[in-house]
Design a protein around this motif. Structure first.
Motif, PDB file in Angstrom:
ATOM      1  N   ASN A  94       1.348   3.983 -13.903  1.00  0.00           N
ATOM      2  CA  ASN A  94       0.451   3.778 -15.057  1.00  0.00           C
ATOM      3  C   ASN A  94      -0.886   4.492 -14.856  1.00  0.00           C
ATOM      4  O   ASN A  94      -1.444   5.044 -15.791  1.00  0.00           O
ATOM      5  N   GLN A  95      -1.382   4.469 -13.611  1.00  0.00           N
ATOM      6  CA  GLN A  95      -2.622   5.221 -13.338  1.00  0.00           C
ATOM      7  C   GLN A  95      -2.428   6.701 -13.686  1.00  0.00           C
ATOM      8  O   GLN A  95      -3.298   7.345 -14.255  1.00  0.00           O
ATOM      9  N   VAL A  96      -1.239   7.220 -13.319  1.00  0.00           N
ATOM     10  CA  VAL A  96      -0.959   8.642 -13.579  1.00  0.00           C
ATOM     11  C   VAL A  96      -0.860   8.873 -15.091  1.00  0.00           C
ATOM     12  O   VAL A  96      -1.438   9.823 -15.626  1.00  0.00           O
ATOM     13  N   LEU A  97      -0.151   7.979 -15.779  1.00  0.00           N
ATOM     14  CA  LEU A  97       0.024   8.163 -17.226  1.00  0.00           C
ATOM     15  C   LEU A  97      -1.298   8.003 -17.969  1.00  0.00           C
ATOM     16  O   LEU A  97      -1.526   8.629 -18.997  1.00  0.00           O
ATOM     17  N   VAL A 106       3.926  -2.235  -7.669  1.00  0.00           N
ATOM     18  CA  VAL A 106       3.013  -1.183  -7.186  1.00  0.00           C
ATOM     19  C   VAL A 106       3.414   0.161  -7.799  1.00  0.00           C
ATOM     20  O   VAL A 106       2.565   0.932  -8.258  1.00  0.00           O
ATOM     21  N   PHE A 107       4.712   0.431  -7.822  1.00  0.00           N
ATOM     22  CA  PHE A 107       5.176   1.682  -8.435  1.00  0.00           C
ATOM     23  C   PHE A 107       4.732   1.762  -9.891  1.00  0.00           C
ATOM     24  O   PHE A 107       4.186   2.763 -10.338  1.00  0.00           O
ATOM     25  N   HIS A 108       4.965   0.667 -10.622  1.00  0.00           N
ATOM     26  CA  HIS A 108       4.559   0.674 -12.036  1.00  0.00           C
ATOM     27  C   HIS A 108       3.062   0.885 -12.157  1.00  0.00           C
ATOM     28  O   HIS A 108       2.591   1.668 -12.977  1.00  0.00           O
ATOM     29  N   ASN A 161      -1.394  -0.932   0.732  1.00  0.00           N
ATOM     30  CA  ASN A 161      -2.767  -1.191   0.314  1.00  0.00           C
ATOM     31  C   ASN A 161      -2.835  -2.009  -0.956  1.00  0.00           C
ATOM     32  O   ASN A 161      -3.622  -2.948  -1.081  1.00  0.00           O
ATOM     33  N   GLN A 162      -1.998  -1.643  -1.898  1.00  0.00           N
ATOM     34  CA  GLN A 162      -2.035  -2.344  -3.185  1.00  0.00           C
ATOM     35  C   GLN A 162      -1.444  -3.738  -3.050  1.00  0.00           C
ATOM     36  O   GLN A 162      -1.934  -4.669  -3.683  1.00  0.00           O
ATOM     37  N   ILE A 163      -0.405  -3.863  -2.223  1.00  0.00           N
ATOM     38  CA  ILE A 163       0.154  -5.201  -2.030  1.00  0.00           C
ATOM     39  C   ILE A 163      -0.926  -6.090  -1.411  1.00  0.00           C
ATOM     40  O   ILE A 163      -1.136  -7.225  -1.832  1.00  0.00           O
ATOM     41  N   ALA A 164      -1.664  -5.513  -0.443  1.00  0.00           N
ATOM     42  CA  ALA A 164      -2.742  -6.282   0.174  1.00  0.00           C
ATOM     43  C   ALA A 164      -3.797  -6.671  -0.856  1.00  0.00           C
ATOM     44  O   ALA A 164      -4.477  -7.673  -0.721  1.00  0.00           O
TER      45      ALA A 164
END
Ligand code: ATP
Ligand code: MG
Length: 664
Positions: free
Chosen positions: A502-505, A496-498, A484-487
């Motif tokens: 970052n959203q979590v942090l 995407v992992f980062h 989804n994020q790549i799209a």
């Protein structure tokens, strides 16, 4: 004029479980009457009160997390409360001067959204129904806003003289329908109810471009200027990611966006008055330009999550109390609905409370009659039809857990219970250097027989629905979220992992990050030679407020590499997911029978024996097949010996087929 030091200004009085702090600038004798006639809760206006008279109502109940998150925001607001000798946690409301025509220009009310109608920006009219009391489960957010927005706007001099800097802006972020816009509007009404008029300017991110094509930056400046000239004002930028998108994203590096973001940054930096306050709202914090997010512009990021069970019950109550009908759900049923509606947003619950009426009308032949009643089965049907807010719709990695159905839950309950026992110590506060705290666990299929989908969609969901996660925000890095994020413009899996991490942090609440199928994720990363980068990104997850919950469809021994040292402090912290055994399965299969079907008890015992030590999914297939047969028998109203025998034979045959083929 006498100095308005806090100690001079403030008195505290007890009012049941609320405390009211009252003061009149330069004249302590102007404290409103303390017999309650002025304002019972401190929330209603006191028209006789002199200008600058201030009543602050302090209510207990703000979470300690929020108190500590407030550190550093507003230059010591917490200290402010300590100095006035009131314990945090607290919240406050105001009854203050009637801003009135003499002091603040009265707005030309301009209903509708976001335009300037050709005559320059105008404040919005806000319907009276936007009330803080109409919100459920946002107590922390409300408490924070009352302390950090209302007070600085109403009494800037009090803060200034005591060396406290007010925040300029707050960013609301969280999934759709969680009350961000509603709360911003309710804040204005809260002030109005206390005799303090505040002008509210509403702008929707994307509209700024479409409506003001070619002159967006100039129009933006106008909004700030008008808000300043009509202060006190709140400017609310809804969907601010549409206005100032993250310029590092692929699609947004254009000149037009750059110009608006630069203008916005300039306006925020130039904002020197506490009487104009800016609120931004977004579904994804990471989608907003980092320069906009940083302290000094938006000093605080306030997270809005899905409501927990108690909040859901409250929202059901609020929504159905509006009904002019006498078949509102009973308190018991509301509690039941709140349990079932796990993962619903406030907006989802609002919709469900409307849908249920339509279900009843449909069943009543499309008409409303006096005899029409809304029954429990209508609620269940409306729930069955609901399409809930989906995280993937808005590119956030935040998810809302959905409870497995009752049958699946009966089957996995022992695993869920033992997992919760293992996870609970990780939820409790841990001492030590935050950097060294790693709260990571892996749910692993012992024999490698559980499918990755079952682990993710049933067992993990069953675990996340436990009340220990009620106050936590849940994120997930799954194949879906990655695609989804790549799209949506993130160029690589590593980014995407980062991005998700970052959203979590960034999350201001305790959070859980779920990574389903970690074994395959790492195997693919290895093949693509990005193993170290992925582990490096995951290694950022540390600290007392984040739990990492991964799943592995293979035993722990198969997970290799530096993942253990980087994520688990060298320990192999697994929660084994073993296949269920016969003793548990006897009760499980017999659970489908009613008393009159006791002639099938032996068959159910055989099913348990045959399915002993099989994986959950296979067992569920056998169960569902048998259950269908039993239901058909029931529906046919069959009761004679012959029918019983026939059913026994069919069931036996099905179990035999299963044992030979496992239905695969
Ligand atoms: N916590 C809540 N308590 C009661 N009602 C709620 C809550 N959250 C949302 N609602 C209901 O859902 C409706 C939509 O909420 P709102 O517009 O504030 O969502 P939002 O977070 O701004 O969503 P979006 O991100 O899509 O803009 C509100 O009008 C309100 O009726
Ligand atoms: Mg909104």
């Amino acid at each position: 004029m006498k100095s308005s030091k806090l100690s001079d200004l403030v008195r505290v009085r007890e009012m049941g479980n609320t405390e009211s702090v009252t003061g009149g600038e330069g004249d302590n004798s102007s404290v409103p009457p303390q017999d309650g006639s002025g304002s019972e809760s401190g929330m209603s206006s006191n028209s006789n009160a002199p200008a600058q008279n201030l009543t602050v109502v302090l209510l207990s109940g703000l979470s300690p997390e929020l108190v500590c998150h407030a550190d550093g925001v507003g230059g010591g607001t917490e200290e402010f409360y300590q100095r006035i000798n009131v314990d945090s946690p607290l919240t406050c409301g105001f009854s203050g001067p009637n801003g009135g025509p003499g002091r603040f220009p009265r707005p030309n009310f301009f209903p509708g959204g976001g335009g300037d109608g050709g005559g320059g920006p105008r404040p919005e009219h806000i319907a009276a129904s936007f009330k803080i009391s109409a919100l459920g489960g946002l107590d922390d957010q409300i408490g924070y806003l009352k302390r950090s927005v209302l007070l600085p706007m109403l009494r800037p001099e009090v803060l200034r003289e005591n060396g406290i800097k007010a925040p300029k802006g707050i960013m609301f972020y969280g999934p759709p329908g969680t009350g961000k816009t509603f709360l911003a509007k309710a804040l204005v009404n809260e002030l109005k109810d206390n005799g303090q008029h505040v002008n509210f300017f509403y702008r929707k991110g994307g509209d700024v471009f479409s409506m003001w094509f070619g002159e967006s930056a100039r129009k933006l400046t106008e909004v700030f200027n008008t808000a300043k000239s009509m202060a006190p004002s709140i400017i609310f930028f809804d969907e601010i990611d549409g206005l100032c998108p993250n310029r590092t994203g692929q699609n947004h590096g254009t000149e037009a966006y750059n110009a608006v973001t630069t203008c916005f940054l300039g306006q925020m930096d130039a904002l020197k008055t506490e009487r104009v306050f800016v609120i931004g709202a977004t579904n994804r914090l990471d989608a907003v330009d980092p320069a906009v997010r940083r302290p000094g512009r938006f000093d605080k990021h306030l997270s809005f999550g899905f409501p927990d069970q108690e909040a859901r019950a409250r929202i059901f109550r609020i929504q159905t109390d509006k009904w002019e009908r006498d078949d509102r759900p009973t308190e018991d049923w509301i509690q039941n609905l709140a349990v079932q509606a796990i993962g619903y947003s406030g907006a989802d619950i609002e919709k469900l409370c409307k849908d249920v009426v339509y279900v009843a009308i449909d069943e009543n032949g499309g008409v409303i009659t006096d005899s029409m009643r809304i029954r429990e089965d209508h609620w269940l049907r409306a729930m069955g039809n609901m399409q809930r807010t989906s995280a993937s719709n808005f590119g956030s990695a935040q998810i809302n857990p959905s409870k497995p159905n009752d049958t699946v839950f009966r089957l996995i309950e022992p695993i869920v219970t033992s997992a919760i026992e293992k996870i609970t110590p990780f939820i409790l506060p841990q001492r030590g250097n935050a950097e060294s705290i790693r709260k990571s666990l892996i749910l692993c299929s012992v024999a490698g027989s559980q499918s990755k989908n079952f682990l993710r969609n049933q067992i993990v969901q069953g675990i996340l629905c436990n009340r220990i996660f009620n106050k936590m925000t849940i994120f997930e890095i799954s194949e879906e979220t990655v695609f989804n994020q790549i799209a949506k413009g993130k160029p690589t899996t590593v980014s995407v992992f980062h991005n998700i991490i970052n959203q979590v942090l960034d999350c201001t609440q305790p959070a859980v990050l779920v990574i389903p199928n970690l074994n395959e994720v790492m195997a693919t990363a290895k093949e693509s030679r990005v193993e170290n980068q992925i582990v490096g990104a995951l290694a950022k997850i540390r600290g007392p407020n984040i739990i990492l919950l991964a799943t592995s469809s293979e035993p722990l021994e198969k997970l290799e590499g530096n993942i253990w040292t980087e994520l688990f402090n060298g320990e192999k912290r697994g929660i084994p997911v073993a296949n269920p055994r016969r003793a548990q399965l006897v009760g499980f299969f017999s659970g489908m029978l009613e008393k009159s079907e006791s002639f099938l008890v032996a068959q159910m015992g055989r099913a348990a024996q045959v399915a002993d030590n099989d994986c959950f999914e296979d067992i569920m297939v056998l169960y569902s097949t048998l259950e269908r047969m039993v239901n058909q028998y029931r529906a046919a109203g069959a009761s004679g010996k012959e029918q019983e025998k026939a059913l026994q034979q069919r069931v036996d045959q099905t179990i035999t087929n299963y044992s030979q083929t496992r239905f695969r």
